[in-house]
Design a protein around this motif. Structure first.
Motif, PDB file in Angstrom:
ATOM      1  N   ALA A 169     -60.396 -11.904  12.646  1.00  0.00           N
ATOM      2  CA  ALA A 169     -60.881 -11.769  14.021  1.00  0.00           C
ATOM      3  C   ALA A 169     -62.373 -11.447  14.047  1.00  0.00           C
ATOM      4  N   SER A 170     -62.822 -10.620  13.120  1.00  0.00           N
ATOM      5  CA  SER A 170     -64.235 -10.245  13.071  1.00  0.00           C
ATOM      6  C   SER A 170     -65.110 -11.447  12.732  1.00  0.00           C
ATOM      7  N   GLU A 225     -73.380 -16.482   3.996  1.00  0.00           N
ATOM      8  CA  GLU A 225     -74.054 -15.891   5.156  1.00  0.00           C
ATOM      9  C   GLU A 225     -73.096 -15.058   5.991  1.00  0.00           C
ATOM     10  N   LEU A 226     -71.898 -15.565   6.194  1.00  0.00           N
ATOM     11  CA  LEU A 226     -70.909 -14.808   6.962  1.00  0.00           C
ATOM     12  C   LEU A 226     -70.472 -13.557   6.220  1.00  0.00           C
ATOM     13  N   ARG A 227     -70.305 -13.691   4.910  1.00  0.00           N
ATOM     14  CA  ARG A 227     -69.908 -12.526   4.114  1.00  0.00           C
ATOM     15  C   ARG A 227     -70.976 -11.440   4.184  1.00  0.00           C
ATOM     16  N   THR A 228     -72.228 -11.826   4.040  1.00  0.00           N
ATOM     17  CA  THR A 228     -73.318 -10.861   4.099  1.00  0.00           C
ATOM     18  C   THR A 228     -73.383 -10.185   5.455  1.00  0.00           C
ATOM     19  N   ALA A 229     -73.226 -10.974   6.522  1.00  0.00           N
ATOM     20  CA  ALA A 229     -73.268 -10.408   7.870  1.00  0.00           C
ATOM     21  C   ALA A 229     -72.158  -9.387   8.074  1.00  0.00           C
ATOM     22  N   LEU A 230     -70.952  -9.708   7.605  1.00  0.00           N
ATOM     23  CA  LEU A 230     -69.823  -8.794   7.751  1.00  0.00           C
ATOM     24  C   LEU A 230     -70.014  -7.526   6.932  1.00  0.00           C
ATOM     25  N   VAL A 231     -70.340  -7.695   5.660  1.00  0.00           N
ATOM     26  CA  VAL A 231     -70.466  -6.549   4.760  1.00  0.00           C
ATOM     27  C   VAL A 231     -71.610  -5.633   5.194  1.00  0.00           C
ATOM     28  N   ASP A 232     -72.697  -6.192   5.678  1.00  0.00           N
ATOM     29  CA  ASP A 232     -73.831  -5.364   6.106  1.00  0.00           C
ATOM     30  C   ASP A 232     -73.460  -4.491   7.295  1.00  0.00           C
ATOM     31  N   ILE A 233     -72.613  -5.001   8.182  1.00  0.00           N
ATOM     32  CA  ILE A 233     -72.144  -4.155   9.290  1.00  0.00           C
ATOM     33  C   ILE A 233     -71.182  -3.102   8.763  1.00  0.00           C
ATOM     34  N   GLN A 234     -70.259  -3.503   7.904  1.00  0.00           N
ATOM     35  CA  GLN A 234     -69.284  -2.558   7.355  1.00  0.00           C
ATOM     36  C   GLN A 234     -69.969  -1.399   6.648  1.00  0.00           C
ATOM     37  N   ARG A 235     -71.048  -1.693   5.944  1.00  0.00           N
ATOM     38  CA  ARG A 235     -71.722  -0.672   5.141  1.00  0.00           C
ATOM     39  C   ARG A 235     -72.945  -0.075   5.841  1.00  0.00           C
ATOM     40  N   GLY A 286     -73.517  -4.448  16.722  1.00  0.00           N
ATOM     41  CA  GLY A 286     -73.589  -4.787  18.132  1.00  0.00           C
ATOM     42  C   GLY A 286     -72.256  -4.813  18.843  1.00  0.00           C
ATOM     43  N   HIS A 287     -71.171  -4.631  18.116  1.00  0.00           N
ATOM     44  CA  HIS A 287     -69.840  -4.720  18.714  1.00  0.00           C
ATOM     45  C   HIS A 287     -69.091  -3.387  18.736  1.00  0.00           C
ATOM     46  N   GLY A 288     -69.702  -2.324  18.255  1.00  0.00           N
ATOM     47  CA  GLY A 288     -69.031  -1.034  18.241  1.00  0.00           C
ATOM     48  C   GLY A 288     -67.869  -0.976  17.263  1.00  0.00           C
ATOM     49  N   TRP A 289     -68.010  -1.662  16.143  1.00  0.00           N
ATOM     50  CA  TRP A 289     -66.914  -1.757  15.167  1.00  0.00           C
ATOM     51  C   TRP A 289     -66.870  -0.587  14.187  1.00  0.00           C
ATOM     52  N   VAL A 290     -68.010   0.048  13.950  1.00  0.00           N
ATOM     53  CA  VAL A 290     -68.079   1.066  12.888  1.00  0.00           C
ATOM     54  C   VAL A 290     -67.655   2.425  13.430  1.00  0.00           C
ATOM     55  N   HIS A 291     -66.751   3.037  12.713  1.00  0.00           N
ATOM     56  CA  HIS A 291     -66.219   4.369  13.064  1.00  0.00           C
ATOM     57  C   HIS A 291     -66.743   5.361  12.035  1.00  0.00           C
ATOM     58  N   ARG A 292     -67.590   6.279  12.495  1.00  0.00           N
ATOM     59  CA  ARG A 292     -68.163   7.265  11.568  1.00  0.00           C
ATOM     60  C   ARG A 292     -67.215   8.454  11.426  1.00  0.00           C
ATOM     61  N   VAL A 293     -66.973   8.835  10.169  1.00  0.00           N
ATOM     62  CA  VAL A 293     -66.061   9.942   9.891  1.00  0.00           C
ATOM     63  C   VAL A 293     -66.811  11.265   9.885  1.00  0.00           C
TER      64      VAL A 293
END
Length: 364
Positions: free
Chosen positions: A270-271, A340-350, A356-363
């Motif tokens: 989905a991401s 390119e897609l992998r880099t975009a995803l991983v850079d947001i995850q890390r 821009g989508h509010g996906w990251v949840h800080r612990v």
């Protein structure tokens, strides 16, 4: 101001945790799913009482009655997601709310009680805070495995009245052991993963058990993973053993098999659809046959293909093998759009790129 926990968690520190020196040695090359942290979370459910007795406690064997319902009727579900270390020493999760919702849907399909989303998220946060030192540096991560099973001791085909929810954590590196630039896959034409009306959209252990024989067949043919076709016509590509699949065509557009009850609704899937739309890439969720896959690879219309999931992230598919012969996608290696897609995803995850989508949840 922090929000109160949905249930109070009691904390029982491990009496003899792994030493910092031993832990550091384990984290040098943890592999996948072999190195576990010191603690786990447990929460119990009982009909009439609901969810109760939330604990963070030392990771240990689970006392289980031999008549426990899970051992006889397979009421069991699980999830998988990762915690990442941030530059400031904190930790983040990627879209854990979606895991919580999928966990609820899996529970409903197997006639199990739905764990509240707030309690699911709290269980992850509590474990990460205690075992934060187990998050590897660099490209590693802490893989979290929430799972729930029927624990009532009885012999009789009915939903259990007691359940145990647990979260364990494992320090991990790469999912695939291969050093190749892309993986090879075997198309299973003898076995299917799921049928309409079944449990294909649920993340339950039985789905994975049913895939093991086909995966063993793939290994015998020198392949890293198995690809399943639909159970009705045996022609439409559905998903890999535990991953969704995408096809990138020569016009830059992407195709992925549609959800419909037989395919797991992957959060990475989905991401990627959202990230592709952000870049103006057309993504079509439509059936894609094995014959079309072979023909498009031969003509050059198919430029790239990749598998995706929490564990594997984005993994390029280079070679496809089946009883009908082998074929190669592109040059058999990772392609530009996949990377390119992998880099975009991983850079947001890390937390290396803006979310821009509010996906990251800080612990913390």
């Amino acid at each position: 101001m922090s929000q109160p926990l949905p249930l109070p968690f009691t904390h029982q520190p491990h009496p003899s945790p792994v030493s910092p020196e031993h832990r550091a040695a384990l984290l040098v090359n943890p592999g996948f799913g072999r190195v576990f942290t010191d603690h786990m979370v447990t929460i119990r459910y009982t009909d009439g009482q609901g969810w109760h007795d939330a604990k963070v406690e030392p990771r240990a064997p689970i006392p289980l009655d031999p008549a426990a319902a899970v051992l006889h009727y397979a009421q069991e579900i699980f999830e998988g997601l990762k915690a990442y270390r941030t530059a400031d020493g904190g930790a983040t999760l990627f879209r854990p709310e979606e895991n919580a919702r999928r966990f609820q849907e899996s529970a409903r399909r197997l006639a199990m009680p739905a764990l509240p989303e707030s309690l699911f998220l709290a269980s992850l946060d509590e474990l990460i805070k205690v075992d934060r030192a187990w998050i590897p540096d660099g490209d590693g991560s802490l893989y979290l495995r929430p799972f729930m099973f029927a624990s009532e001791p009885f012999l009789g085909v009915k939903p259990s009245s007691e359940y145990l929810y647990i979260v364990i954590a494992s320090s991990v590196g790469a999912y695939f052991k291969t050093t190749a630039d892309a993986v090879s896959v075997w198309v299973s034409q003898d076995y299917t993963r799921a049928a309409p009306g079944g449990t294909g959209a649920a993340k339950c252990g039985g789905n994975y058990a049913a895939s093991l024989l086909a995966q063993a067949e793939a290994s015998r043919h020198g392949c890293d993973q198995v690809v399943f076709l639909d159970a009705v016509e045996r022609k439409w590509v559905e998903e890999l053993g535990g991953m969704n699949v995408f096809f990138i065509l020569d016009d830059g557009s992407m195709v992925t098999p549609p959800l419909g009850g037989t395919i797991l609704p992957g959060i990475t899937r989905a991401s990627l659809i959202t990230l592709a739309a952000d870049r103006g890439i057309t993504v079509r969720e439509e059936p894609y046959s094995l014959d079309q896959w072979r023909a498009d690879a031969a003509s050059g219309r198919l430029r790239e293909a990749f598998a995706c999931g929490t564990a594997a992230v984005l993994t390029p598919i280079g070679t496809v093998r089946s009883h009908e012969g082998d074929f190669t996608i592109g040059n058999g290696r990772s392609g530009l759009q996949t990377e390119e897609l992998r880099t975009a995803l991983v850079d947001i995850q890390r937390s290396r790129a803006a979310d821009g989508h509010g996906w990251v949840h800080r612990v913390f």
